[in-house]
Design a protein around this motif. Sequence first.
Motif, PDB file in Angstrom:
ATOM      1  N   TYR A  45       0.812  -1.216   0.000  1.00 45.46           N
ATOM      2  CA  TYR A  45       0.000   0.000   0.000  1.00 45.46           C
ATOM      3  C   TYR A  45       0.849   1.272   0.000  1.00 45.46           C
ATOM      4  O   TYR A  45       0.309   2.369   0.081  1.00 45.46           O
ATOM      5  CB  TYR A  45      -0.934   0.023   1.217  1.00 45.46           C
ATOM      6  CG  TYR A  45      -1.981  -1.067   1.276  1.00 45.46           C
ATOM      7  CD1 TYR A  45      -2.332  -1.811   0.156  1.00 45.46           C
ATOM      8  CD2 TYR A  45      -2.652  -1.348   2.462  1.00 45.46           C
ATOM      9  CE1 TYR A  45      -3.302  -2.815   0.222  1.00 45.46           C
ATOM     10  CE2 TYR A  45      -3.630  -2.338   2.537  1.00 45.46           C
ATOM     11  CZ  TYR A  45      -3.933  -3.076   1.412  1.00 45.46           C
ATOM     12  OH  TYR A  45      -4.904  -4.050   1.498  1.00 45.46           O
ATOM     13  N   VAL A  80       2.982   0.724   8.232  1.00 41.89           N
ATOM     14  CA  VAL A  80       2.378   1.431   9.366  1.00 41.89           C
ATOM     15  C   VAL A  80       2.981   0.940  10.692  1.00 41.89           C
ATOM     16  O   VAL A  80       3.741  -0.038  10.717  1.00 41.89           O
ATOM     17  CB  VAL A  80       0.837   1.325   9.354  1.00 41.89           C
ATOM     18  CG1 VAL A  80       0.260   2.149   8.210  1.00 41.89           C
ATOM     19  CG2 VAL A  80       0.369  -0.114   9.280  1.00 41.89           C
ATOM     20  N   GLY A 104      -0.439   5.227  11.577  1.00 40.28           N
ATOM     21  CA  GLY A 104      -1.122   4.263  12.445  1.00 40.28           C
ATOM     22  C   GLY A 104      -2.024   3.345  11.646  1.00 40.28           C
ATOM     23  O   GLY A 104      -1.775   3.071  10.474  1.00 40.28           O
ATOM     24  N   CYS A 105      -3.092   2.882  12.281  1.00 37.28           N
ATOM     25  CA  CYS A 105      -4.017   1.978  11.588  1.00 37.28           C
ATOM     26  C   CYS A 105      -5.354   2.022  12.335  1.00 37.28           C
ATOM     27  O   CYS A 105      -5.389   1.781  13.544  1.00 37.28           O
ATOM     28  CB  CYS A 105      -3.442   0.565  11.596  1.00 37.28           C
ATOM     29  SG  CYS A 105      -4.613  -0.706  11.094  1.00 37.28           S
ATOM     30  N   SER A 106      -6.416   2.332  11.617  1.00 37.44           N
ATOM     31  CA  SER A 106      -7.728   2.455  12.277  1.00 37.44           C
ATOM     32  C   SER A 106      -8.149   1.128  12.895  1.00 37.44           C
ATOM     33  O   SER A 106      -8.812   1.087  13.927  1.00 37.44           O
ATOM     34  CB  SER A 106      -8.786   2.924  11.282  1.00 37.44           C
ATOM     35  OG  SER A 106      -8.993   1.942  10.289  1.00 37.44           O
ATOM     36  N   LEU A 107      -7.764   0.041  12.253  1.00 40.26           N
ATOM     37  CA  LEU A 107      -8.125  -1.288  12.746  1.00 40.26           C
ATOM     38  C   LEU A 107      -7.403  -1.572  14.071  1.00 40.26           C
ATOM     39  O   LEU A 107      -8.018  -2.004  15.048  1.00 40.26           O
ATOM     40  CB  LEU A 107      -7.768  -2.322  11.674  1.00 40.26           C
ATOM     41  CG  LEU A 107      -8.135  -3.772  11.912  1.00 40.26           C
ATOM     42  CD1 LEU A 107      -9.578  -3.922  12.345  1.00 40.26           C
ATOM     43  CD2 LEU A 107      -7.872  -4.575  10.644  1.00 40.26           C
ATOM     44  N   ASN A 133      -2.839  -6.788  12.542  1.00 40.42           N
ATOM     45  CA  ASN A 133      -3.175  -5.353  12.579  1.00 40.42           C
ATOM     46  C   ASN A 133      -3.698  -4.988  13.971  1.00 40.42           C
ATOM     47  O   ASN A 133      -4.868  -4.690  14.170  1.00 40.42           O
ATOM     48  CB  ASN A 133      -4.261  -5.012  11.555  1.00 40.42           C
ATOM     49  CG  ASN A 133      -3.845  -5.299  10.139  1.00 40.42           C
ATOM     50  OD1 ASN A 133      -3.200  -6.304   9.871  1.00 40.42           O
ATOM     51  ND2 ASN A 133      -4.218  -4.435   9.226  1.00 40.42           N
ATOM     52  N   CYS A 191     -11.465  -1.906   9.423  1.00 39.54           N
ATOM     53  CA  CYS A 191     -10.510  -1.046   8.723  1.00 39.54           C
ATOM     54  C   CYS A 191     -11.283   0.054   8.009  1.00 39.54           C
ATOM     55  O   CYS A 191     -12.193  -0.225   7.228  1.00 39.54           O
ATOM     56  CB  CYS A 191      -9.710  -1.879   7.727  1.00 39.54           C
ATOM     57  SG  CYS A 191      -9.003  -0.894   6.388  1.00 39.54           S
ATOM     58  N   MET A 192     -10.903   1.309   8.237  1.00 33.55           N
ATOM     59  CA  MET A 192     -11.615   2.447   7.654  1.00 33.55           C
ATOM     60  C   MET A 192     -11.523   2.473   6.123  1.00 33.55           C
ATOM     61  O   MET A 192     -12.350   3.087   5.464  1.00 33.55           O
ATOM     62  CB  MET A 192     -11.027   3.760   8.198  1.00 33.55           C
ATOM     63  CG  MET A 192      -9.564   3.943   7.848  1.00 33.55           C
ATOM     64  SD  MET A 192      -8.829   5.450   8.539  1.00 33.55           S
ATOM     65  CE  MET A 192      -9.508   6.687   7.464  1.00 33.55           C
ATOM     66  N   VAL A 193     -10.521   1.812   5.567  1.00 30.56           N
ATOM     67  CA  VAL A 193     -10.350   1.801   4.102  1.00 30.56           C
ATOM     68  C   VAL A 193     -11.241   0.725   3.478  1.00 30.56           C
ATOM     69  O   VAL A 193     -12.017   0.995   2.560  1.00 30.56           O
ATOM     70  CB  VAL A 193      -8.864   1.546   3.738  1.00 30.56           C
ATOM     71  CG1 VAL A 193      -8.667   1.473   2.228  1.00 30.56           C
ATOM     72  CG2 VAL A 193      -7.979   2.610   4.358  1.00 30.56           C
ATOM     73  N   HIS A 194     -11.161  -0.476   4.020  1.00 26.69           N
ATOM     74  CA  HIS A 194     -11.911  -1.588   3.410  1.00 26.69           C
ATOM     75  C   HIS A 194     -13.402  -1.530   3.697  1.00 26.69           C
ATOM     76  O   HIS A 194     -14.182  -2.157   3.001  1.00 26.69           O
ATOM     77  CB  HIS A 194     -11.299  -2.924   3.866  1.00 26.69           C
ATOM     78  CG  HIS A 194      -9.959  -3.166   3.246  1.00 26.69           C
ATOM     79  ND1 HIS A 194      -8.789  -2.752   3.824  1.00 26.69           N
ATOM     80  CD2 HIS A 194      -9.616  -3.738   2.062  1.00 26.69           C
ATOM     81  CE1 HIS A 194      -7.773  -3.065   3.035  1.00 26.69           C
ATOM     82  NE2 HIS A 194      -8.238  -3.671   1.975  1.00 26.69           N
ATOM     83  N   GLU A 219     -10.905  -7.991   4.401  1.00 30.22           N
ATOM     84  CA  GLU A 219     -11.260  -6.972   5.400  1.00 30.22           C
ATOM     85  C   GLU A 219     -12.517  -6.214   4.970  1.00 30.22           C
ATOM     86  O   GLU A 219     -13.035  -5.373   5.709  1.00 30.22           O
ATOM     87  CB  GLU A 219     -10.114  -5.971   5.591  1.00 30.22           C
ATOM     88  CG  GLU A 219      -8.960  -6.501   6.408  1.00 30.22           C
ATOM     89  CD  GLU A 219      -7.781  -5.533   6.456  1.00 30.22           C
ATOM     90  OE1 GLU A 219      -7.976  -4.316   6.306  1.00 30.22           O
ATOM     91  OE2 GLU A 219      -6.653  -6.009   6.623  1.00 30.22           O
ATOM     92  N   CYS A 284      -5.177   4.385   1.759  1.00 31.23           N
ATOM     93  CA  CYS A 284      -5.118   4.393   3.225  1.00 31.23           C
ATOM     94  C   CYS A 284      -4.361   5.663   3.652  1.00 31.23           C
ATOM     95  O   CYS A 284      -3.184   5.821   3.326  1.00 31.23           O
ATOM     96  CB  CYS A 284      -4.396   3.154   3.754  1.00 31.23           C
ATOM     97  SG  CYS A 284      -4.077   3.263   5.532  1.00 31.23           S
ATOM     98  N   HIS A 286      -3.147   6.473   6.395  1.00 31.14           N
ATOM     99  CA  HIS A 286      -2.015   6.181   7.286  1.00 31.14           C
ATOM    100  C   HIS A 286      -0.809   5.721   6.467  1.00 31.14           C
ATOM    101  O   HIS A 286       0.298   6.225   6.627  1.00 31.14           O
ATOM    102  CB  HIS A 286      -2.393   5.099   8.295  1.00 31.14           C
ATOM    103  CG  HIS A 286      -3.652   5.402   9.038  1.00 31.14           C
ATOM    104  ND1 HIS A 286      -3.720   6.400   9.970  1.00 31.14           N
ATOM    105  CD2 HIS A 286      -4.896   4.868   8.963  1.00 31.14           C
ATOM    106  CE1 HIS A 286      -4.943   6.463  10.466  1.00 31.14           C
ATOM    107  NE2 HIS A 286      -5.679   5.538   9.868  1.00 31.14           N
ATOM    108  N   MET A 287      -1.042   4.772   5.601  1.00 31.98           N
ATOM    109  CA  MET A 287       0.046   4.247   4.755  1.00 31.98           C
ATOM    110  C   MET A 287       0.672   5.379   3.927  1.00 31.98           C
ATOM    111  O   MET A 287       1.884   5.426   3.734  1.00 31.98           O
ATOM    112  CB  MET A 287      -0.511   3.196   3.788  1.00 31.98           C
ATOM    113  CG  MET A 287      -0.841   1.881   4.443  1.00 31.98           C
ATOM    114  SD  MET A 287       0.658   0.874   4.570  1.00 31.98           S
ATOM    115  CE  MET A 287      -0.018  -0.620   5.291  1.00 31.98           C
TER     116      MET A 287
END
Length: 332
Positions: A45, A80, A104-107, A133, A191-194, A219, A284, A286-287
């Motif tokens: 990503y 991340v 970071g990572c929302s998950l 994650n 996950c906020m992206v998926h 996800e 993403c 974050h990525m």
Amino acid sequence: MHNFKNDPLGDSGFLEIEVDPKLDLFKEIGRLKKEKNAVVLAHYYQEPDIQDVADFVGDSLGLAQQAAKTNADLICFAGVHFMAETAKILNPQKKVVLPDLNAGCSLADSAPAALFRKFMQKYPDHLVISYINCSAEIKALSDIICTSSNAQKIIESLPEEQKIIFAPDKNLGAYLNKRTGRDMVLWNGACMVHEIFSLEKILKLKTRNPNAKIIVHPECEDHVLRVADYIGSTTGLLKFTEKDEALEYIVVTEAGILHQMQLNSPHKTFIPAPPTNNCACNDCPHMKLNTLEKLYLCMQYEQPEIIMEEALLNAARRPIERMLEISARFGL
Ligand code: 13P
Ligand code: SF4
């Protein structure tokens, strides 16, 4: 060389140093790799330039496996925070740097350790499998870690009567419950992206491109998974597009993966699936905080560094090693 004040990072989480725009960053990063015996590990990503300069590009499992076997003295993790943490847990004696500590990572954030500990107390006879994650604190509370590449195999390696908590991704957990016929208790994270792919827009794309296969990361939510021709981790999706006979794909995961798909199958067409907002593809945030400039700076100055308490490093290691052992048993 720049002279740092006491705290070069300040509060920003990355090195705020101007990079000479005339600098050939590909060459500079290559030089730093040799000079410092450094390795650059990048997730699919990451932006294309970072993928191109990396020594290894992969999914979460591949990256953990590379981190476990590297001989490098300096690990530069283009991904991340939880990924860089995993590399540090596996290499406590080595220096691990991340271009931007805010990646970071929302998950991972959806499972705070204090709440998760309370949740676990409700299920004292359950084994805890956590998706990679998650924070190091959650890893330390878990029995086995998994990724989207090996989760099914890890679950199936356990006796059928074994009760399991699966955290933190409820979508992946629900998908795995379906695949394995288990009834794992799921933590309510996502996950906020998926989660924001638009089924309506995906189906419109399919109408306009009837020969395109829909390939989806697990996800994603169930209503999106249901229209998939193939479901897999990022490496799974990439390998599928290399072997499959179709020439067009609607790719339902973070758009960074399209770079490797296009490189590996230049004659094929890859269409990024759109989210419910106004963007054409789904990045993403974050990525994408990592940039080539920040990667160069973190290699040059060996900051920001992942620093963790020894007790946490030690407590989080065994569940990751169990994942690596089971994966190796299955040739993953
Ligand atoms: P994989 O790398 O396991 O495919 O997971 C995707 C992801 O969301 C990583 O943050
Ligand atoms: Fe986390 Fe989702 Fe971004 Fe992966 S894509 S790092 S799971 S927020």
